[in-house]
Scaffold this motif. Structure first.
Motif, PDB file in Angstrom:
ATOM      1  N   GLU B 251     -42.526  -3.520 -66.287  1.00  0.00           N
ATOM      2  CA  GLU B 251     -41.339  -2.765 -65.524  1.00  0.00           C
ATOM      3  C   GLU B 251     -40.214  -2.747 -66.086  1.00  0.00           C
ATOM      4  O   GLU B 251     -39.463  -3.878 -66.371  1.00  0.00           O
ATOM      5  N   PRO B 252     -39.610  -1.605 -66.097  1.00  0.00           N
ATOM      6  CA  PRO B 252     -38.278  -1.482 -66.557  1.00  0.00           C
ATOM      7  C   PRO B 252     -37.170  -2.273 -65.746  1.00  0.00           C
ATOM      8  O   PRO B 252     -37.440  -2.556 -64.843  1.00  0.00           O
ATOM      9  N   ILE B 253     -36.052  -2.560 -66.420  1.00  0.00           N
ATOM     10  CA  ILE B 253     -35.024  -3.317 -65.806  1.00  0.00           C
ATOM     11  C   ILE B 253     -34.141  -2.189 -65.210  1.00  0.00           C
ATOM     12  O   ILE B 253     -33.910  -1.099 -65.757  1.00  0.00           O
ATOM     13  N   GLY B 254     -33.691  -2.485 -64.020  1.00  0.00           N
ATOM     14  CA  GLY B 254     -33.183  -1.476 -63.202  1.00  0.00           C
ATOM     15  C   GLY B 254     -31.414  -1.078 -63.744  1.00  0.00           C
ATOM     16  O   GLY B 254     -31.226  -2.052 -64.402  1.00  0.00           O
ATOM     17  N   LEU B 255     -31.165   0.075 -63.650  1.00  0.00           N
ATOM     18  CA  LEU B 255     -29.946   0.479 -64.091  1.00  0.00           C
ATOM     19  C   LEU B 255     -28.735  -0.515 -63.742  1.00  0.00           C
ATOM     20  O   LEU B 255     -27.918  -1.044 -64.372  1.00  0.00           O
ATOM     21  N   PRO B 256     -28.681  -0.855 -62.194  1.00  0.00           N
ATOM     22  CA  PRO B 256     -27.320  -1.861 -61.949  1.00  0.00           C
ATOM     23  C   PRO B 256     -27.528  -3.077 -62.376  1.00  0.00           C
ATOM     24  O   PRO B 256     -26.511  -3.458 -62.867  1.00  0.00           O
ATOM     25  N   ASP B 257     -28.869  -3.400 -62.716  1.00  0.00           N
ATOM     26  CA  ASP B 257     -28.869  -5.159 -63.560  1.00  0.00           C
ATOM     27  C   ASP B 257     -28.273  -4.818 -65.012  1.00  0.00           C
ATOM     28  O   ASP B 257     -27.515  -5.895 -65.431  1.00  0.00           O
ATOM     29  N   ILE B 258     -28.943  -3.954 -65.655  1.00  0.00           N
ATOM     30  CA  ILE B 258     -28.225  -3.285 -66.771  1.00  0.00           C
ATOM     31  C   ILE B 258     -26.759  -3.429 -67.119  1.00  0.00           C
ATOM     32  O   ILE B 258     -25.888  -3.912 -67.592  1.00  0.00           O
ATOM     33  N   LEU B 259     -26.107  -2.374 -65.939  1.00  0.00           N
ATOM     34  CA  LEU B 259     -24.686  -2.149 -65.836  1.00  0.00           C
ATOM     35  C   LEU B 259     -24.033  -3.461 -65.821  1.00  0.00           C
ATOM     36  O   LEU B 259     -23.046  -3.845 -66.470  1.00  0.00           O
ATOM     37  N   ASN B 260     -24.409  -4.130 -64.757  1.00  0.00           N
ATOM     38  CA  ASN B 260     -23.630  -5.435 -64.452  1.00  0.00           C
ATOM     39  C   ASN B 260     -23.849  -6.713 -65.303  1.00  0.00           C
ATOM     40  O   ASN B 260     -22.988  -7.285 -65.336  1.00  0.00           O
ATOM     41  N   SER B 261     -24.784  -6.373 -66.098  1.00  0.00           N
ATOM     42  CA  SER B 261     -24.860  -7.582 -67.047  1.00  0.00           C
ATOM     43  C   SER B 261     -24.165  -7.318 -68.347  1.00  0.00           C
ATOM     44  O   SER B 261     -23.656  -8.211 -68.855  1.00  0.00           O
ATOM     45  N   ARG B 262     -23.749  -6.149 -68.541  1.00  0.00           N
ATOM     46  CA  ARG B 262     -22.857  -6.010 -69.510  1.00  0.00           C
ATOM     47  C   ARG B 262     -23.455  -5.976 -70.913  1.00  0.00           C
ATOM     48  O   ARG B 262     -22.703  -5.850 -71.863  1.00  0.00           O
ATOM     49  N   LEU B 263     -24.685  -6.214 -70.769  1.00  0.00           N
ATOM     50  CA  LEU B 263     -25.375  -6.491 -72.209  1.00  0.00           C
ATOM     51  C   LEU B 263     -25.393  -5.117 -73.136  1.00  0.00           C
ATOM     52  O   LEU B 263     -25.290  -4.999 -74.081  1.00  0.00           O
ATOM     53  N   TRP B 264     -25.176  -3.902 -72.474  1.00  0.00           N
ATOM     54  CA  TRP B 264     -25.005  -2.627 -73.096  1.00  0.00           C
ATOM     55  C   TRP B 264     -23.994  -2.752 -73.986  1.00  0.00           C
ATOM     56  O   TRP B 264     -24.073  -2.226 -75.178  1.00  0.00           O
ATOM     57  N   GLY B 265     -22.895  -3.450 -73.876  1.00  0.00           N
ATOM     58  CA  GLY B 265     -21.751  -3.774 -74.768  1.00  0.00           C
ATOM     59  C   GLY B 265     -22.164  -4.178 -76.195  1.00  0.00           C
ATOM     60  O   GLY B 265     -21.229  -3.847 -77.246  1.00  0.00           O
TER      61      GLY B 265
END
Lengths: 533, 533
Positions: B251-265
């Motif tokens: 199951e992919p991780i939802g976009l809001p979870d990724i955004l708010n985790s800031r792990l994209w940084g």
């Protein structure tokens, strides 16, 4: 199982192992999930064949990775094991060609490999994903030294004969610029509040930040020539030392050019789970794996044995074969059980008395067409001139790919490129229909459109077209979804005293891991059957 | 120059070399560009110091990479060369700590490294980008064997103590899911024709195709749980062999979870030009480079020489130093010219009679704060339990990163992790202020939030805080854009008979390539000055 966290003094692995022992693997998988261990490998850990087979014997057909895995495990569990192998070597498709090796393909053409010492081509499997745990476990157990295999080198080329005037583009430019333009486009519509329904207002703020970071966008959310984008895609003039050493930014490739070049289509080759870092290859050639297995079970193998008939009855299995070095006199081998790893292309031509469902399955799987050409060059111009260290360049030319060696980096000297690697499609069939010399000649001609140095530096080549390989007649099982639904389980079921194994009996076709996991599963089930009497 | 295509019988390199000889490098760069060779390296190829220096002598201060590069080239060009070095070894920051090594930091604390045979920590530089051609050229020339350094391992972790309940996430999930969601969002607005102004109708069709391919979108341009997305991000249950082996999609991780985790940084750490594949490290430790240089110029080095004064006049340069093994008696060394590679942190405390602009430049550059902690563990649990082979995990904890060894993969046994690597910021200062033992203790404590195995498996550690390193008092020159504008050229200009070199005199601060390119440029200009009389 990819996680092993310590859990109340008991390691999670220990805990799971306890659960597994008492309640079976379905419960164990559930337990894994509830402990937060999200993923399960196809490999269940070292095989434990408890229980006494009481002198039962097994005849294994094929000394490839599947056959040798079975031999290794079953001898250890107390079985009497013998292996019949068609070739005069172990390993099957786990195969490396080096200077002095000869190879005769279907049609009668014999090539002698003229590579220098230390150079090689892996005609079949050549790389190992980090999640192929079964294979990695055997490499560790058998002492096969691994080194990283470079699938993605950002300085390799993406090439279309129909775009950019035929000029190859660096992977890092296509990859970075496409990501940058996509980020810019999405940032623009986000700023215009056109996303409102799908992303909350708060998340849109973070999305803008994330796109800026990820896409290398400037303060105005633009993807533009400048120092920032150059920090990702590389510079027109790299930074240097001392005076006059300031970097000069490069100009990104415009989105329309990227889109119309269709080079974006190649980026998946670097993103797929099977091709992600860190990949591996054995030091010295892929056949180090087959050789390591053969050190363990080589004494069980009868080479040059061409199987013509597999016959089972209530008490055992008898296999008729010919010694290809002394042809004419059919010979026989018998055992209580048989594990057959012969590729389906060949098995479908052999008389075997299995039930109709397995027979239909054996005949249902076409084999992929694949051609590889290895080219030796006088010098490593790709490193020396182009700063390409390993990795794969992709092209729309019939050669499809050029892969650069993942070893001996920066040392200079000669090198062997994988100068052609096709997989199915018309180009594979066309290359297969040519003479080996013609395949090599064309690989050099096409490749020189990407690396003009080819013409000056080429020395010698060797070409393997898998549909002409006598021991497989194709590269690997090429299942369709429909065929799998109808036939896969029938292929894998034990039929009387016979069970099949090999990459074709797995969900990981064409990979060594498929052969090993298929074999482990077949061995486990056969052992249960034997114990059940 | 990154391209060398054959051009009308004359290789492009030869042609450019001819143009370069007759018309100078500016014309050459223009020619490169017009020939379609898009990029220029900071390294101009092997140094050619033509012309007789007529017995001129040069005193080099510092036997790091800059100093030894200068010594190597100038002796070869006919200069009389001597080097004064503060440490009792060559290499400077090109430094490796192994079992038995001792190190005393500023403040007096001495650590003895207790790593097992074959284990090491590179406290300073540790990895080589593929485009650092100068360094690669010297590695080749001096016979330094390289192996790939893994910066990105898709199975490593991104960790935020504030997201996902503190549970580390696999890089491949964050990377793939963020790309997928972005692709889906952009595909949606493209389908709604909201991009019309920026992308033509025809290109929008291709963009949709490209987003589908790149983002792993389904037929409806959705990024959803299923086989397709699993082919990129990995499966919940990997495909296996035999019966019951069908993969289960994740199951992919939802976009809001990724955004708010800031792990994209953290994704930039894998995308930057300096961190792209293929990176390298010397086999056996980074100091193999310094040792290779020292094999060439070691006979010129006077060790344990602490410089206190650098004085020039119209005829030469005299340097006053103390032998730290026999302190108390000032000694002197003289030469016609001086190349000073002493870090600016230290040079700014030494009496030197250069002009005001250079003096101001020497005082203008602060040095980065950085802390590295090496941790030896009883077993390679990151490989065995977590299937992490090399690469870097990033975290918001004060340790910032955990880097896994890029060598001896899949062999088992012990291993050393880089358990903390900070770069500037409060955490660097805080770690610097602690005792070495406390740094190690904290690195283990923080790291165990990501790898709970730490607590059971930890054996011994060593910590280097660069602001306490006596021979640099900081990690590397930390130029601001403003300081560079005002002072950089003044720092690099020859002042009378003195010229400075080192990573601080380059546009590639903190990298070995900066030290080497700076040195080559300084040597070239000094040689011209000498020939000019």
């Amino acid at each position: 199982m990819q996680h092993n966290q310590v859990f109340n003094g008991l390691s999670r692995r220990e805990l799971l192992s306890l659960i597994g022992i008492t309640a079976g693997s379905a419960v164990m998988y559930q337990a894994m999930t509830s402990l937060g261990l999200a993923e399960e490998s196809g490999y269940k850990g070292p095989l434990k064949l408890d229980g006494d087979p009481k002198g039962a014997s097994v005849l294994i057909l094929g000394a490839g990775l599947a056959g040798m895995t079975a031999a290794l495990e079953m001898r250890q569990a107390g079985y009497k094991v013998q292996i019949l192998e068609f070739n005069d070597r172990a390993g099957g498709r786990n195969w490396t060609l080096r200077g002095g090796d000869t190879y005769t393909e279907l049609g009668g053409e014999t090539q002698t490999c003229e590579f220098d010492e230390g150079m090689y081509l892996n005609p079949g499997p050549w790389r190992i994903p980090y999640h192929h745990n079964g294979l990695l476990a055997y490499c560790k157990r058998l002492g096969v030294a691994l080194e990283p295999f470079q699938q993605l080198n950002h300085n390799a080329f993406l090439h279309s004969s129909k775009a950019f005037g035929g000029k190859p583009q660096r992977v890092r430019h296509i990859k970075t610029d496409f990501r940058g333009h996509v980020s810019e486009l999405l940032a623009k519509v986000t700023q215009k509040s056109q996303l409102e329904s799908s992303v909350t207002k708060e998340d849109q703020e973070i999305l803008l930040e994330a796109l800026k970071s990820w896409g290398a966008l400037d303060a105005d959310y633009g993807y533009r020539a400048g120092h920032l984008t150059s920090e990702y895609r590389g510079f027109e003039k790299d930074p240097g030392g001392g005076l006059g050493a300031a970097p000069v930014a490069g100009e990104p490739i415009g989105l329309p050019d990227i889109l119309n070049s269709r080079l974006w289509g190649n980026l998946a080759n670097y993103a797929l789970y099977e091709f992600q870092t860190t990949m591996f290859q054995p030091v010295g050639g892929i056949d180090m794996i087959g050789k390591a297995f053969a050190r363990e079970v080589g004494d069980l193998i009868k080479y040059n044995a061409k199987v013509s008939k597999i016959e089972q009855n209530d008490t055992g299995v008898t296999v008729t074969y010919e010694d290809t070095k002394n042809p004419g006199t059919p010979q026989q081998a018998s055992a209580d059980w048989c594990i057959c790893t012969i590729p389906l292309t060949i098995l479908s031509q052999i008389e075997i008395n299995v039930g109709a469902p397995m027979q239909a399955a054996i005949e249902a799987v076409p084999y992929a067409s694949s051609v590889k050409v290895g080219l030796q060059f006088k010098r490593r111009f790709w490193e020396e001139d182009d700063l390409i260290f390993g990795g794969v360049s992709y092209t729309d030319l019939p050669i499809a790919q050029i892969s650069y060696p993942s070893t001996d980096f920066n040392k200079g000297g000669k090198g062997v490129l994988l100068g052609c690697y096709t997989w199915n499609g018309p180009n594979s069939y066309e290359f297969t229909s040519m003479s080996p010399a013609e395949r090599v000649r064309l690989a050099v001609e096409y490749g020189s459109q990407i690396h003009p140095q080819y013409k000056d530096e080429f020395e010698t080549g060797i070409a393997v077209a898998w549909h002409r390989v006598p021991f497989t007649l194709g590269c690997a099982g090429d299942w369709t979804e429909e065929a799998r639904k109808e036939h896969y389980d029938n292929l894998c079921q034990i039929d009387g005293r016979i069970v099949l194994a090999g990459e074709h009996a797995s969900y990981i076709p064409a990979w060594m891991e498929g052969a090993i996991l298929s074999s482990l599963d077949a061995v486990s089930r056969l052992h249960q059957r034997v114990l059940a009497g």
